[in-house]
Design an enzyme around this catalytic site. Structure first.
Site, mmCIF file in Angstrom:
data_model
loop_
_atom_site.group_PDB
_atom_site.id
_atom_site.type_symbol
_atom_site.label_atom_id
_atom_site.label_comp_id
_atom_site.label_asym_id
_atom_site.label_seq_id
_atom_site.Cartn_x
_atom_site.Cartn_y
_atom_site.Cartn_z
ATOM 1 N N HIS A 130 0.770 -1.127 0.023
ATOM 2 C CA HIS A 130 0.008 0.140 0.133
ATOM 3 C C HIS A 130 0.788 1.371 -0.015
ATOM 4 O O HIS A 130 1.738 1.475 0.643
ATOM 5 C CB HIS A 130 -0.985 0.069 1.259
ATOM 6 C CG HIS A 130 -1.952 1.139 1.278
ATOM 7 N ND1 HIS A 130 -2.501 1.671 2.395
ATOM 8 C CD2 HIS A 130 -2.530 1.572 0.246
ATOM 9 C CE1 HIS A 130 -3.238 2.522 2.211
ATOM 10 N NE2 HIS A 130 -3.392 2.631 0.819
ATOM 11 N N ASP A 143 8.015 7.958 -20.829
ATOM 12 C CA ASP A 143 8.679 8.092 -22.310
ATOM 13 C C ASP A 143 10.110 7.880 -22.340
ATOM 14 O O ASP A 143 10.585 7.671 -21.387
ATOM 15 C CB ASP A 143 8.363 9.527 -22.683
ATOM 16 C CG ASP A 143 8.958 10.681 -21.950
ATOM 17 O OD1 ASP A 143 9.914 10.530 -21.605
ATOM 18 O OD2 ASP A 143 8.241 11.703 -21.994
ATOM 19 N N HIS A 187 7.471 18.967 -13.597
ATOM 20 C CA HIS A 187 8.159 17.977 -14.393
ATOM 21 C C HIS A 187 9.414 17.790 -13.411
ATOM 22 O O HIS A 187 9.879 16.513 -13.300
ATOM 23 C CB HIS A 187 8.405 18.408 -15.766
ATOM 24 C CG HIS A 187 8.934 17.414 -16.244
ATOM 25 N ND1 HIS A 187 8.286 15.958 -16.521
ATOM 26 C CD2 HIS A 187 10.166 17.201 -17.188
ATOM 27 C CE1 HIS A 187 9.285 15.339 -17.319
ATOM 28 N NE2 HIS A 187 10.374 15.979 -17.608
ATOM 29 N N SER A 231 4.870 12.432 -21.143
ATOM 30 C CA SER A 231 4.136 11.140 -20.867
ATOM 31 C C SER A 231 5.025 10.132 -20.028
ATOM 32 O O SER A 231 5.463 9.283 -20.212
ATOM 33 C CB SER A 231 4.249 10.264 -22.262
ATOM 34 O OG SER A 231 3.374 10.861 -23.243
ATOM 35 N N ASN A 232 4.740 10.638 -18.811
ATOM 36 C CA ASN A 232 5.223 10.393 -17.625
ATOM 37 C C ASN A 232 4.522 10.064 -16.297
ATOM 38 O O ASN A 232 3.585 11.065 -16.297
ATOM 39 C CB ASN A 232 6.410 10.975 -17.163
ATOM 40 C CG ASN A 232 7.526 11.034 -18.315
ATOM 41 O OD1 ASN A 232 8.126 10.158 -18.541
ATOM 42 N ND2 ASN A 232 7.736 12.116 -18.936
#
Length: 131
Positions: free
Chosen positions: A20, A28, A98, A121-122
């Site tokens: 958990h 990417d 980012h 795309s992460n």
């Protein structure tokens, strides 16, 4: 032979070992992975496999309670953001810069590198419980 959807032995092992609130990253081809972070490199060529295909596959076996995305995805890759939201409509999303997402990869059990060639795309997936 394993009967479930995730047949990659490294990914399957990582998911099986997660508890958990543990983290798993998927991203990417250009995402830098911190030293010491386990990297599972699936990239074959440009956009193969895609980020979304890998995410869909992982979601068949991992219970996710929260996801972390880069703030920049909202303006730089809104199509990918929409695709993520469609896959997990009831999962909490936290947006972070980012630069912070890159640092947070050091806290993941592993990072799965795809062949994706679209910006931001992460994702970091935070595991939930199935009970």
């Amino acid at each position: 032979m394993k009967k479930t959807t995730v047949i990659n032995s490294e990914i399957s092992s990582v998911i099986a070992g997660m508890g958990h609130m543990d983290w798993l990253g998927i991203g990417d081809a250009g995402m830098p992975v911190p030293l010491g972070t386990k990297k599972i490199d699936l990239a074959l060529t440009k956009n193969l496999p895609s980020f979304i295909d890998v995410l869909k596959n992982v979601l068949t076996e991992l219970e996710v309670q929260k996801i972390y995305l880069a703030d920049e995805i909202k303006t730089k890759n809104p199509e990918q953001l929409q695709a993520i939201k469609q896959l997990m409509p009831n999962v909490e999303i936290e947006f972070v810069p980012h630069s912070e997402l890159k640092k947070d990869l050091a806290k993941t059990h592993a990072f799965i590198r795809t062949g994706e060639m679209t910006a931001f795309s992460n994702i970091i997936l935070e595991s939930g419980v199935v009970f």
